[in-house]
Design a protein around this motif. Structure first.
Motif, mmCIF file in Angstrom:
data_model
loop_
_atom_site.group_PDB
_atom_site.id
_atom_site.type_symbol
_atom_site.label_atom_id
_atom_site.label_comp_id
_atom_site.label_asym_id
_atom_site.label_seq_id
_atom_site.Cartn_x
_atom_site.Cartn_y
_atom_site.Cartn_z
ATOM 1 N N GLU A 60 0.854 -1.190 0.000
ATOM 2 C CA GLU A 60 0.000 0.000 0.000
ATOM 3 C C GLU A 60 0.888 1.239 0.000
ATOM 4 N N ASP A 85 -3.325 3.489 -2.273
ATOM 5 C CA ASP A 85 -3.492 2.560 -3.394
ATOM 6 C C ASP A 85 -2.605 1.337 -3.210
ATOM 7 N N ARG A 114 -0.346 -0.040 -10.144
ATOM 8 C CA ARG A 114 -1.536 -0.026 -9.291
ATOM 9 C C ARG A 114 -2.420 -1.218 -9.610
ATOM 10 N N PRO A 134 -5.689 -3.257 -10.278
ATOM 11 C CA PRO A 134 -7.005 -2.859 -10.805
ATOM 12 C C PRO A 134 -8.041 -2.834 -9.681
ATOM 13 N N ASP A 135 -9.049 -1.989 -9.846
ATOM 14 C CA ASP A 135 -10.125 -1.938 -8.859
ATOM 15 C C ASP A 135 -10.728 -3.324 -8.689
ATOM 16 N N GLY A 136 -10.917 -3.729 -7.452
ATOM 17 C CA GLY A 136 -11.524 -5.021 -7.167
ATOM 18 C C GLY A 136 -10.562 -6.184 -7.132
ATOM 19 N N GLN A 164 -2.618 -7.985 -14.227
ATOM 20 C CA GLN A 164 -3.881 -7.838 -14.943
ATOM 21 C C GLN A 164 -4.557 -9.186 -15.161
#
Length: 360
Positions: free
Chosen positions: A66, A87, A142, A144-146, A314
């Motif tokens: 983080e 993040d 970063r 990905p969201d979720g 990803q």
């Protein structure tokens, strides 16, 4: 500010140190470690099998962290995605120079001036620690969201290594038959990629039932026990695939005897991709005639490029609900329990062990 870190001070000599936590340099970042992956390479480094290390070093080259603080001039990750404190990120743990032939002409890793470790008393990016200090030009991305941190950490540097292997040696094609030697994180990553690419058969060899079970969950179509005689293992593989043999064999065992067996198992006009033997120094006999008669291509890969870490992150985020990646994290240890984590990895007790700094 102080933090804890697992320090290898000599072969098989591990200590827990309290170290200074430094603010990031311009272009860098300071992250709080959420999960530090325990890799089979760490075992080879600890025992000395991987050669002499620049002791003392902080262990750990797989990390999810983080962001605590960004260095001057940093507003995005290395893919151009905006970032801020709080993040979650992963990082490519090899410090490249970007000023040598490998970096600028070959565009290959590692480079002539790569730094894999920093002295434990200096700002450091080792992940068996409360904090990781990422220098300027060390790529980070970063999540990905979720994205589930355990799903990303489960295959650590193994999934980037497999992606680099296929970059260098050619991809799995739809309908290929694939044999994977070893069901540790590298082998499981190879299973996942091969299955997702549409391989018709993905057969895995390993001794640990739990790892073979995990391989099936990730897409393996069959498993073979390493406890069987070698000729029986080959017979089972060829009975399932056919007399032409596998199109691709992937060495992910990290054990020298796997190499001649892999050559023997390989089919006609096939590829043998060596991924796990980075830390096992030594030689093994093979018959060069076998390479000629089979039209066999042998290639190796190590030290993933930054893009491989990005694509692995990803990929893991995309399939995390389709396959049980997070469940591969079978064991968690605190920073002071690193020796136990390495033992669990060495013995195969753990499918995937992680260092979780929140465990006291």
């Amino acid at each position: 500010m102080k933090g804890r870190a697992t320090v290898l001070v000599g072969a098989n000599r591990i200590e827990t140190w309290e170290i200074d936590v430094h603010s990031p340099e311009p272009g860098g970042a300071l992250v709080r470690t959420v999960l530090g992956g325990v890799c089979g390479s760490d075992v080879h480094i600890m025992t000395g099998e991987a050669g002499e290390m620049p002791f003392p070093i902080i262990l750990g080259h797989e990390g999810v962290g983080e962001i605590v603080e960004l260095g001057a001039g940093v507003s995005t990750d290395y893919a151009g995605v905006p970032v801020k404190p709080g993040d979650l990120v992963v990082w490519s743990p090899i410090a490249l120079c970007h000023r040598c032939y490998s970096c600028t002409i070959l565009e290959e890793t590692p480079c002539e001036n790569s730094r894999f470790f920093e002295d434990a008393s200096k700002p450091n990016w080792g992940s068996y620690a409360d904090f990781a200090w990422l220098p300027n030009s060390m790529p980070f991305y970063r999540l990905p969201d979720g994205a589930i941190p355990e799903a990303v950490a489960a295959l650590g540097c193994a999934l980037p290594t497999v992606l680099r292997g296929f970059d260098r040696c050619g991809p799995v094609r739809f309908g290929d038959s694939v044999v994977v030697q070893g069901a540790g994180p590298v082998g499981l990553s190879a299973v996942l990629v091969a299955a997702q690419a549409g391989a018709r058969e993905v057969i895995v060899i390993d001794a640990a039932p739990a790892r073979l079970e995990a391989a099936v969950k990730l897409g393996a179509t069959a498993t073979v026990s390493l406890g069987l005689p070698q000729d029986e293992r080959k017979r089972m593989i060829y009975d399932r695939i056919g007399k032409q043999g596998p199109d691709i064999v992937i060495e992910a065992a990290g054990a020298l005897p796997a190499f001649p067996e892999g050559v023997d198992i390989s089919g006609i006009h096939s590829r043998y991709i060596i991924l796990g033997l980075w830390g096992a120094i030594g030689t093994q006999p093979i018959s060069p005639r076998d390479l000629t008669l089979k039209n066999l291509t042998i290639g190796g890969a190590s030290f993933p490029a930054p893009k491989n870490y990005y694509h692995a992150m990803q990929f893991a985020a995309r399939v995390q609900h389709e396959v049980p990646l997070a469940e591969l994290v079978s064991h968690r240890f605190g920073i002071s329990q690193a020796a136990e984590a390495l033992h669990a990895t060495k013995t195969g007790t753990a499918t995937k062990a992680v260092i979780d700094p929140s465990i006291s």
